[in-house]
Design an enzyme around this catalytic site. Structure first.
Site, PDB file in Angstrom:
ATOM      1  N   LYS A  55       5.543   6.534   4.837  1.00 53.04           N
ATOM      2  CA  LYS A  55       5.444   7.506   3.751  1.00 53.04           C
ATOM      3  C   LYS A  55       6.167   8.808   4.092  1.00 53.04           C
ATOM      4  O   LYS A  55       6.600   9.530   3.201  1.00 53.04           O
ATOM      5  CB  LYS A  55       3.980   7.826   3.455  1.00 53.04           C
TER       6      LYS A  55
HETATM    7  C1  LIG Z   1       1.940   2.534   1.680  1.00 46.34           C
HETATM    8  C2  LIG Z   1       2.063   1.499   2.711  1.00 46.34           C
HETATM    9  C3  LIG Z   1       2.466   0.197   2.388  1.00 46.34           C
HETATM   10  C4  LIG Z   1       2.722  -0.244   0.963  1.00 46.34           C
HETATM   11  O1  LIG Z   1       3.814   0.394   0.359  1.00 46.34           O
HETATM   12  P1  LIG Z   1       3.944   0.413  -1.240  1.00 46.34           P
HETATM   13  O2  LIG Z   1       5.108   1.285  -1.513  1.00 46.34           O
HETATM   14  O3  LIG Z   1       2.661   0.976  -1.751  1.00 46.34           O
HETATM   15  O4  LIG Z   1       4.151  -0.984  -1.679  1.00 46.34           O
HETATM   16  C5  LIG Z   1       2.631  -0.694   3.424  1.00 46.34           C
HETATM   17  N1  LIG Z   1       2.359  -0.367   4.703  1.00 46.34           N
HETATM   18  C6  LIG Z   1       1.952   0.866   5.048  1.00 46.34           C
HETATM   19  C7  LIG Z   1       1.648   1.172   6.462  1.00 46.34           C
HETATM   20  C8  LIG Z   1       1.804   1.850   4.069  1.00 46.34           C
HETATM   21  O5  LIG Z   1       1.401   3.074   4.416  1.00 46.34           O
END
Ligand SMILES: *Cc1c(COP(=O)(O)O)cnc(C)c1O
Length: 492
Positions: A111
């Site tokens: 993120k």
């Molecule tokens: C947010 C997240 C995901 C999923 O990503 P999306 O964009 O919501 O599909 C997968 N793995 C981790 C560690 C995340 O923080």
């Protein structure tokens, strides 16, 4: 290019307008009226660029209303906080299979790639739109977005950041990362319920017109840092290009060879960014949508039926514990081009928890290269352990789901080079890692980190060492109490 919505209104905005609003006023999501495309020679000319330069070239095409120079400045600042100069480095795992480590930012989850950049975009958007009110960002989080948003927005002038996480639905370490957040413009609350409850609560606040009016009088407008925000999604397109170019430079592929990507999926933001990379000209083969036991997307991509009427399961990959994947709406719009059709499906979803896109749209979806696979807890654990034993490499549970899916899909046809998106540091999920590796349990998340470090001979990443930090935010609300808690925070 302009941004339009996936639903019925004929609003058109530029990127600053879309970023400020977050969700479109008709309840839809912002999408480009025409997906930007790079020519082969333009793509070739980007292959040697350092990450911030590459980012500015790609962002420029997807974010009308910003200049290249602005975007380059923001990207340089945003990615200076990453601990690897490649920003999203590839790791060779086995023949034809790589992981792309997206967790080198300040909160050790992917993120950060978007949320280190978004505050710059949002601050500029405020300026460009002549907005002098305070922007309150509200985030529902399954764990990682919350911390990354807090870290990105803490003490950014003109903004406040409020985060809701499901009580008991995030790891000890994720929780500690959030409740110890510093900054004067910050609020963190736990919600009784699961991630979908928290996300629905935030959506409800955004669409509460009376509340909106009262807050506007108090000088506050809402926006979102979830991947429903166009400014959050676009920075994720960049690393698909970055991965391809790393393979190109290492000689693993020739320009034009297709590369598959396996994506651990929750809200469908990350994989949708991959789809946009593909549509904009990057030679992407298959986009493998990997799910954990909350496998609503696997079923959808195989049958065309989206059905959220099923138990919500808590897994060791909590950031994928989602039954309502917001960004799927954008894909449905790209496939049908019909706001009317998308609105109908979304209404059905709201009323019955289920909709069926029918055989034609499903065929189009498959034609775009989407594949799907899911992994249960036992298979995920076995993948973590097997990968460690074979290669001495730790994959976190989210990455393990995608790695399992990649191997399964590769078995059944096609062996194009495949990049598995590695979305979090294994040290964020240390207890699950220890259990999967057959190691003794620890009494809490921090002790587990220590044990995992000793076991693997690796260090706990500095941002995850939170012992001794003061816990500032201990309050809990029900979904029904979220709106009044927000109003109180923003007006007192
Ligand atoms: C947010 C997240 C995901 C999923 O990503 P999306 O964009 O919501 O599909 C997968 N793995 C981790 C560690 C995340 O923080």
């Amino acid at each position: 290019m302009e941004l339009i919505t996936t639903r019925l209104s004929d609003l058109r905005v530029d990127a600053p307008g879309a970023i400020l609003r977050g969700l479109a006023p008709d309840g839809g999501l912002f999408v480009p009226d025409k997906i930007p495309a790079f020519s082969r020679s333009e793509i070739e000319s980007m292959a040697a660029l350092p990450y911030p330069e590459l980012a500015s070239e790609i962002l420029y095409r997807f974010l009308p209303g910003f200049t290249r120079e602005e975007l380059l400045e923001y990207a340089r600042k945003a990615y200076a906080s990453f601990d690897d100069s490649a920003v999203t480095p590839l790791h060779t795992l086995e023949d034809g299979l790589w992981t792309m480590e997206l967790f080198h930012g300040p909160t050790c989850a992917f993120k950060d790639v978007a949320l280190q950049l978004l505050p710059y975009l949002l601050s500029a958007a405020l300026r460009k739109c002549g907005e002098d009110r305070t922007v309150a960002i509200l985030v529902a989080t399954s764990g990682d977005t919350g911390k990354a948003a807090l870290q990105g927005f803490a003490d950014v002038p003109g903004t406040r950041i409020g985060v809701f996480y499901p009580r008991g639905g995030v790891s000890d370490i994720q929780r500690a990362q959030m409740v110890t957040q510093e900054g004067d413009n910050v609020l963190v609350l736990s919600v009784v319920g699961n991630f979908d409850d928290a996300q629905s609560g935030v959506k409800k606040i955004f669409s509460d017109m009376a509340l909106k009016e009262r807050l506007e009088k108090a000088g506050v407008v809402f926006s979102s840092a979830n991947s429903i925000n166009w400014g959050r999604l676009v920075p994720q397109i960049v690393y698909y290009y970055a991965a391809y170019f790393q393979l190109l430079r290492s000689g693993a592929v020739k320009m034009g060879d297709p590369v598959d990507f396996s994506v651990p999926t929750g809200n469908f933001g990350d994989i949708l960014a991959g789809y946009l990379a593909k549509r904009s000209g990057l030679p992407v083969g298959r986009l493998i949508c990997a799910s954990n036991s909350n496998n609503v997307l696997t079923e959808f991509l195989q049958t065309g039926v989206y059905n959220r009427n099923r138990p919500f399961l808590l897994t060791m990959s909590p950031s994928m514990d989602i039954l309502l994947s917001s960004n799927l709406e954008r894909l449905l719009y790209f496939l049908t081009g019909s706001g009317e059709q998308v609105s109908r499906w979304m209404t059905e979803l709201g009323e019955t928890g289920c909709y069926n896109i029918g055989p034609e749209t499903l065929a189009r979806l498959k034609g775009e290269g989407f594949a799907a696979c899911w992994s249960d807890e036992a298979l995920t654990g076995a993948t973590i352990r097997g990968t460690w034993e074979k290669t001495g490499y730790l994959v976190d549970p989210h990455t393990a789901v995608a790695l399992y899916a990649a191997r399964q899909v590769r078995k059944t046809g096609g062996s194009a080079p495949c990049v598995v998106l590695s979305t979090a540091s294994p040290f964020k999920f240390a207890p699950a890692m220890l259990a999967s590796l057959g190691q003794q349990e620890a009494e809490n998340g921090f002790a587990a980190q220590e044990r995992l470090a000793a076991f693997s001979g690796q260090r706990v990443p500095a941002p995850l060492d939170l012992r001794g930090k003061r816990e500032r935010f201990l309050d809990c609300v029900t979904p029904a109490g979220m709106a009044s808690a927000v109003e109180k925070w923003l007006t007192e």
